[in-house]
Write a protein that holds these residues in place. Sequence first.
Motif, PDB file in Angstrom:
ATOM      1  N   LEU A 186      18.061   8.181  19.491  1.00  0.00           N
ATOM      2  CA  LEU A 186      16.815   7.679  20.539  1.00  0.00           C
ATOM      3  C   LEU A 186      16.565   6.863  21.187  1.00  0.00           C
ATOM      4  CD1 LEU A 186      13.369   9.047  19.800  1.00  0.00           C
ATOM      5  CD2 LEU A 186      13.446   7.000  17.974  1.00  0.00           C
ATOM      6  N   ASP A 187      16.136   7.991  22.516  1.00  0.00           N
ATOM      7  CA  ASP A 187      16.579   6.674  23.651  1.00  0.00           C
ATOM      8  C   ASP A 187      14.883   5.896  24.190  1.00  0.00           C
ATOM      9  OD1 ASP A 187      17.038   5.754  25.947  1.00  0.00           O
ATOM     10  OD2 ASP A 187      17.968   7.110  27.083  1.00  0.00           O
ATOM     11  N   ASN A 188      15.221   5.208  23.683  1.00  0.00           N
ATOM     12  CA  ASN A 188      13.376   4.399  23.917  1.00  0.00           C
ATOM     13  C   ASN A 188      13.184   3.475  24.968  1.00  0.00           C
ATOM     14  OD1 ASN A 188      12.462   5.416  21.213  1.00  0.00           O
ATOM     15  ND2 ASN A 188      13.309   3.003  20.092  1.00  0.00           N
ATOM     16  N   GLY A 212      12.618   2.278  28.580  1.00  0.00           N
ATOM     17  CA  GLY A 212      11.014   2.454  29.020  1.00  0.00           C
ATOM     18  C   GLY A 212       9.997   2.558  28.980  1.00  0.00           C
ATOM     19  N   LEU A 213       9.925   2.359  27.550  1.00  0.00           N
ATOM     20  CA  LEU A 213       9.153   2.692  26.869  1.00  0.00           C
ATOM     21  C   LEU A 213       8.824   1.052  26.740  1.00  0.00           C
ATOM     22  CD1 LEU A 213       9.251   4.974  23.960  1.00  0.00           C
ATOM     23  CD2 LEU A 213       8.207   5.024  26.500  1.00  0.00           C
ATOM     24  N   GLU A 214       7.269   0.882  26.510  1.00  0.00           N
ATOM     25  CA  GLU A 214       6.272  -0.108  26.269  1.00  0.00           C
ATOM     26  C   GLU A 214       6.600  -0.874  25.255  1.00  0.00           C
ATOM     27  OE1 GLU A 214       5.967  -2.839  28.260  1.00  0.00           O
ATOM     28  OE2 GLU A 214       6.885  -1.668  30.194  1.00  0.00           O
ATOM     29  N   PRO A 215       6.504  -2.000  24.705  1.00  0.00           N
ATOM     30  CA  PRO A 215       6.318  -2.301  23.301  1.00  0.00           C
ATOM     31  C   PRO A 215       4.101  -1.856  22.913  1.00  0.00           C
ATOM     32  CG  PRO A 215       7.436  -3.850  24.486  1.00  0.00           C
ATOM     33  CD  PRO A 215       6.561  -3.145  25.172  1.00  0.00           C
ATOM     34  N   PRO A 216       4.575  -1.802  21.822  1.00  0.00           N
ATOM     35  CA  PRO A 216       5.258  -1.379  20.366  1.00  0.00           C
ATOM     36  C   PRO A 216       6.216   0.484  20.017  1.00  0.00           C
ATOM     37  CG  PRO A 216       2.964  -0.880  19.710  1.00  0.00           C
ATOM     38  CD  PRO A 216       3.180  -1.768  21.382  1.00  0.00           C
ATOM     39  N   ASN A 217       5.710   1.181  21.268  1.00  0.00           N
ATOM     40  CA  ASN A 217       5.779   2.452  20.539  1.00  0.00           C
ATOM     41  C   ASN A 217       7.695   2.633  20.427  1.00  0.00           C
ATOM     42  OD1 ASN A 217       3.943   3.643  22.335  1.00  0.00           O
ATOM     43  ND2 ASN A 217       4.050   3.117  24.101  1.00  0.00           N
ATOM     44  N   PRO A 218       8.389   1.982  21.112  1.00  0.00           N
ATOM     45  CA  PRO A 218       9.822   1.945  20.693  1.00  0.00           C
ATOM     46  C   PRO A 218      10.087   1.584  18.864  1.00  0.00           C
ATOM     47  CG  PRO A 218      10.333   0.780  22.469  1.00  0.00           C
ATOM     48  CD  PRO A 218       9.085   0.883  22.162  1.00  0.00           C
ATOM     49  N   MET A 278       7.518   2.242  16.966  1.00  0.00           N
ATOM     50  CA  MET A 278       6.710   3.333  16.492  1.00  0.00           C
ATOM     51  C   MET A 278       7.561   4.453  16.112  1.00  0.00           C
ATOM     52  SD  MET A 278       4.048   1.766  15.645  1.00  0.00           S
ATOM     53  CE  MET A 278       2.403   3.287  15.420  1.00  0.00           C
ATOM     54  N   ARG A 279       8.231   4.687  17.639  1.00  0.00           N
ATOM     55  CA  ARG A 279       8.671   5.731  17.224  1.00  0.00           C
ATOM     56  C   ARG A 279       9.955   5.830  16.412  1.00  0.00           C
ATOM     57  NH1 ARG A 279      11.242   7.471  22.637  1.00  0.00           N
ATOM     58  NH2 ARG A 279      11.523   9.769  21.903  1.00  0.00           N
ATOM     59  N   GLU A 332      16.991  11.488   6.153  1.00  0.00           N
ATOM     60  CA  GLU A 332      17.458  11.735   4.651  1.00  0.00           C
ATOM     61  C   GLU A 332      19.043  10.165   3.966  1.00  0.00           C
ATOM     62  OE1 GLU A 332      19.914  15.172   3.898  1.00  0.00           O
ATOM     63  OE2 GLU A 332      18.718  17.267   5.481  1.00  0.00           O
ATOM     64  N   LYS A 333      18.735  10.116   3.059  1.00  0.00           N
ATOM     65  CA  LYS A 333      18.753   8.978   2.978  1.00  0.00           C
ATOM     66  C   LYS A 333      20.559   9.039   2.629  1.00  0.00           C
ATOM     67  CE  LYS A 333      19.670   5.970  -0.832  1.00  0.00           C
ATOM     68  NZ  LYS A 333      19.232   5.080  -2.391  1.00  0.00           N
ATOM     69  N   GLY A 334      21.400   8.320   3.442  1.00  0.00           N
ATOM     70  CA  GLY A 334      22.875   8.359   3.427  1.00  0.00           C
ATOM     71  C   GLY A 334      23.231   8.547   5.110  1.00  0.00           C
ATOM     72  N   HIS A 335      22.699   8.966   6.265  1.00  0.00           N
ATOM     73  CA  HIS A 335      22.462   8.760   6.994  1.00  0.00           C
ATOM     74  C   HIS A 335      22.028   8.212   8.358  1.00  0.00           C
ATOM     75  CE1 HIS A 335      22.145  13.385   5.442  1.00  0.00           C
ATOM     76  NE2 HIS A 335      23.233  13.028   6.231  1.00  0.00           N
ATOM     77  N   SER A 336      22.543   8.151  10.242  1.00  0.00           N
ATOM     78  CA  SER A 336      22.089   6.871  10.290  1.00  0.00           C
ATOM     79  C   SER A 336      21.137   7.460  11.456  1.00  0.00           C
ATOM     80  CB  SER A 336      23.509   6.326  10.671  1.00  0.00           C
ATOM     81  OG  SER A 336      24.173   6.472   9.980  1.00  0.00           O
ATOM     82  N   LEU A 337      20.664   7.270  12.516  1.00  0.00           N
ATOM     83  CA  LEU A 337      20.033   6.844  13.588  1.00  0.00           C
ATOM     84  C   LEU A 337      20.300   6.112  14.816  1.00  0.00           C
ATOM     85  CD1 LEU A 337      17.250   8.449  14.764  1.00  0.00           C
ATOM     86  CD2 LEU A 337      16.261   6.869  14.297  1.00  0.00           C
ATOM     87  N   LYS A 338      20.054   6.458  15.763  1.00  0.00           N
ATOM     88  CA  LYS A 338      20.507   5.214  16.575  1.00  0.00           C
ATOM     89  C   LYS A 338      19.716   5.283  17.479  1.00  0.00           C
ATOM     90  CE  LYS A 338      25.619   5.740  17.077  1.00  0.00           C
ATOM     91  NZ  LYS A 338      27.470   5.426  17.763  1.00  0.00           N
ATOM     92  N   ILE A 339      19.676   4.073  17.519  1.00  0.00           N
ATOM     93  CA  ILE A 339      18.663   3.779  19.136  1.00  0.00           C
ATOM     94  C   ILE A 339      18.873   2.916  20.149  1.00  0.00           C
ATOM     95  CG2 ILE A 339      16.817   4.088  17.528  1.00  0.00           C
ATOM     96  CD1 ILE A 339      16.375   0.907  17.353  1.00  0.00           C
TER      97      ILE A 339
END
Length: 68
Positions: free
Chosen positions: A3-5, A7-13, A15-16, A25-32
């Motif tokens: 998830l590329d945040n 260029g977004l102003e807080p608190p948008n990153p 919230m997204r 899902e449990k056990g999975h990862s998200l990169k931001i």
Amino acid sequence: MILDNRGLEPPNPMMRTLQALERLEKGHSLKIINDRRPMFLYEQLDELGYKHTTEPNEDGSFTIEITK
């Protein structure tokens, strides 16, 4: 999932990110990718029991890997 945040102003990153984590899902990862360190997000992640690591990028942004 990435998830590329940038260029977004807080608190948008934050919230997204929290919305994406709800669908993860449990056990999975998200990169931001954020323009700055998400200090308030870290507090939320800790309260929710997520594991996270942060790596600085060459362009001054940060990649945060969050595991549910």
